[in-house]
Design an enzyme around this catalytic site. Structure first.
Site, short mmCIF file in Angstrom:
data_model
loop_
_atom_site.label_atom_id
_atom_site.label_comp_id
_atom_site.label_asym_id
_atom_site.label_seq_id
_atom_site.Cartn_x
_atom_site.Cartn_y
_atom_site.Cartn_z
N HIS A 31 -82.06 -119.34 53.45
CA HIS A 31 -83.40 -119.25 52.90
C HIS A 31 -84.04 -117.88 53.16
CE1 HIS A 31 -87.74 -120.74 52.68
NE2 HIS A 31 -87.23 -121.09 51.53
N LYS A 86 -84.94 -113.81 52.87
CA LYS A 86 -85.19 -112.80 51.83
C LYS A 86 -85.29 -111.46 52.55
CE LYS A 86 -87.25 -116.81 50.44
NZ LYS A 86 -87.69 -117.90 51.32
N ASP A 146 -81.26 -97.72 51.98
CA ASP A 146 -80.85 -96.49 52.68
C ASP A 146 -80.97 -96.59 54.20
OD1 ASP A 146 -80.22 -95.29 50.28
OD2 ASP A 146 -82.09 -94.16 50.12
N HIS A 163 -97.56 -120.26 49.00
CA HIS A 163 -96.18 -120.29 49.46
C HIS A 163 -96.00 -119.48 50.74
CE1 HIS A 163 -91.71 -119.40 49.01
NE2 HIS A 163 -91.74 -120.70 48.79
N LYS A 168 -95.94 -118.22 54.69
CA LYS A 168 -95.48 -118.82 55.94
C LYS A 168 -96.04 -117.99 57.10
CE LYS A 168 -91.79 -119.02 52.82
NZ LYS A 168 -92.12 -120.23 52.14
N ASP A 191 -104.34 -117.39 68.84
CA ASP A 191 -105.32 -116.70 69.69
C ASP A 191 -105.55 -115.24 69.32
OD1 ASP A 191 -105.75 -118.97 71.18
OD2 ASP A 191 -104.45 -118.38 72.84
#
Length: 401
Positions: free
Chosen positions: A147, A149, A154, A319, A321, A326
């Site tokens: 999952h 990405k 370079d 979408h 995450k 704190d």
């Protein structure tokens, strides 16, 4: 007629039993053979990107300007015009003699145009598929996805976050647009860590293995933002989330498209609320998968009753995450707040300890909350009959959501 019904019922029982055994044994075998990389705290420059068009403007420009290597891993590359243009750019760079490696999740990217994949290979680029169907535990192997990405250009600039490649991610989907997500563009020491993690995944998936050499680590060690990458593969994420929750003294903010916590994490959230920690959770109002929205309702009832605030994002599909604790640590990456990310998928998160970045991230989250509806206990207790049925179904398959 009764005989055929009995035979069908028996077949269903056998298939379900097989899947359960396959899943448990496959998971046990994977855990036994797993190994992990631990990366130290690094310094660098991190730029937050919250819109798909901005992300791909940066990423495509970096790809166009690549001088030596392009290493890209995506969970999903769709079969639409935007995805085709993305692949055509990689083909163009491969023809220029640039080293191009594209790693795709086998199931997530099953619709990626095969003709363009072939053309990329013919141009000198390399393509591999991660987490293919494997025996002797095919059902488990279908559930565990890569999952992540990750993009590294370079060895100097890297990307990680929630966006995949497809038209919905640049707000060209009539149902889910605008798409709300968080992605990071990174310079500095930790680009090396992402490059290393890509190479590990590549070598697990391709016969044409790559040596992790100095030429892939050419970026300058610039920047002063403290951060750390934490890769997980169905292990360790639960423990890390629990540590974050336990460390909270004042506040926890969680943003996720899917909220299906484990029993242990739910208990830690309950404990935090009881000791006076303010908890806010942002989820989408719209759903992009069956059952995942309803799966969260059971947990929301418990948390709201203890004082948590739950917000349903209204301005498109949420979408992102993120976990902020704190105002001291911010986790952004690829892992959702669900059991699939916790117990199954290959994920990678970035823990950021920079005060200024966290303050800017809090402003982004506050804006998302303003674009949301606060969910009440009354609403959850008065859902429609169809919703109650979905919620019941979701409980039965919670470990796969």
């Amino acid at each position: 007629m009764m005989i055929w019904v009995s035979i069908l019922a028996l077949l269903i029982i056998v298939v379900v039993a097989y899947c359960i055994v396959d899943f448990k044994m496959g998971k046990r075998r994977f855990h036994h053979n797993s190994s992990f990389r631990d990366y130290s705290k690094r310094k660098g420059d991190i730029h937050l990107i919250t819109h798909g068009k901005d992300l791909f403007s940066f990423l495509l420009t970096d790809i166009k300007n690549a001088q030596s290597s392009i290493h890209i891993l995506f969970y999903i590359v769709k079969d639409d015009q935007f995805s085709k243009n993305f692949l055509k750019l990689l083909i163009q760079k491969a023809k220029q003699g640039i080293e191009v490696r594209l790693l795709l999740d086998w199931l997530g990217s099953h619709n990626t145009p095969k003709s363009l994949i072939t053309e990329l290979r013919n141009a000198g680029g390399q393509v591999a598929y991660s987490n293919r169907l494997k025996f002797p535990y095919p059902f488990f192997s279908l559930q565990q996805r890569n999952h992540r990405k990750i993009s590294i250009i370079d060895g100097k600039v890297a990307y990680v976050g929630g966006y995949n490649v497809g038209k919905e991610y640049i707000d060209e989907d009539s149902v889910l647009s605008p798409w709300r997500d968080y992605h990071l563009r990174i310079f500095g020491e930790s680009v090396h860590d992402l490059q290393n993690e890509f190479c590990v995944n590549w070598n697990q998936s391709s016969k044409n293995t790559v040596s992790i050499s100095e030429k892939y680590f050419s970026g300058p060690a610039t920047g002063n933002m403290d951060h750390q990458f934490f890769p997980t593969e169905g292990l360790r994420l639960e423990h890390t989330i629990c540590e974050l929750i336990e460390s909270a003294k004042e506040s926890i903010c969680i943003g996720t498209p899917y909220f299906v916590p484990s029993k242990i994490i739910l208990a830690k959230l309950n404990d935090a609320l009881k000791r006076g920690v303010k908890i806010r959770i942002i989820v989408p109002k719209k759903a992009d998968h069956i059952l995942v929205k309803e799966a969260s309702f059971f947990y929301f009832r418990i948390l709201i009753e203890l004082g948590a605030e739950v917000y349903q994002y209204l301005n498109g599909f949420y979408h992102a995450k993120i976990i902020i604790v704190d105002e001291e640590v911010c986790q952004i990456g690829t892992a959702n707040f669900d059991r699939r990310s916790i117990y199954l998928n290959l994920e990678i998160n970035c823990y950021i300890y920079d005060h200024d970045f966290i303050q800017s991230m809090i402003k982004v989250v506050e804006k998302d909350i303003l674009d949301s509806h606060r969910l009440s206990l009354e609403e959850l207790n008065n859902t429609k009959y169809a919703t109650k049925l979905k919620e019941l179904g979701a409980k039965l398959v919670a470990d796969l959501l």
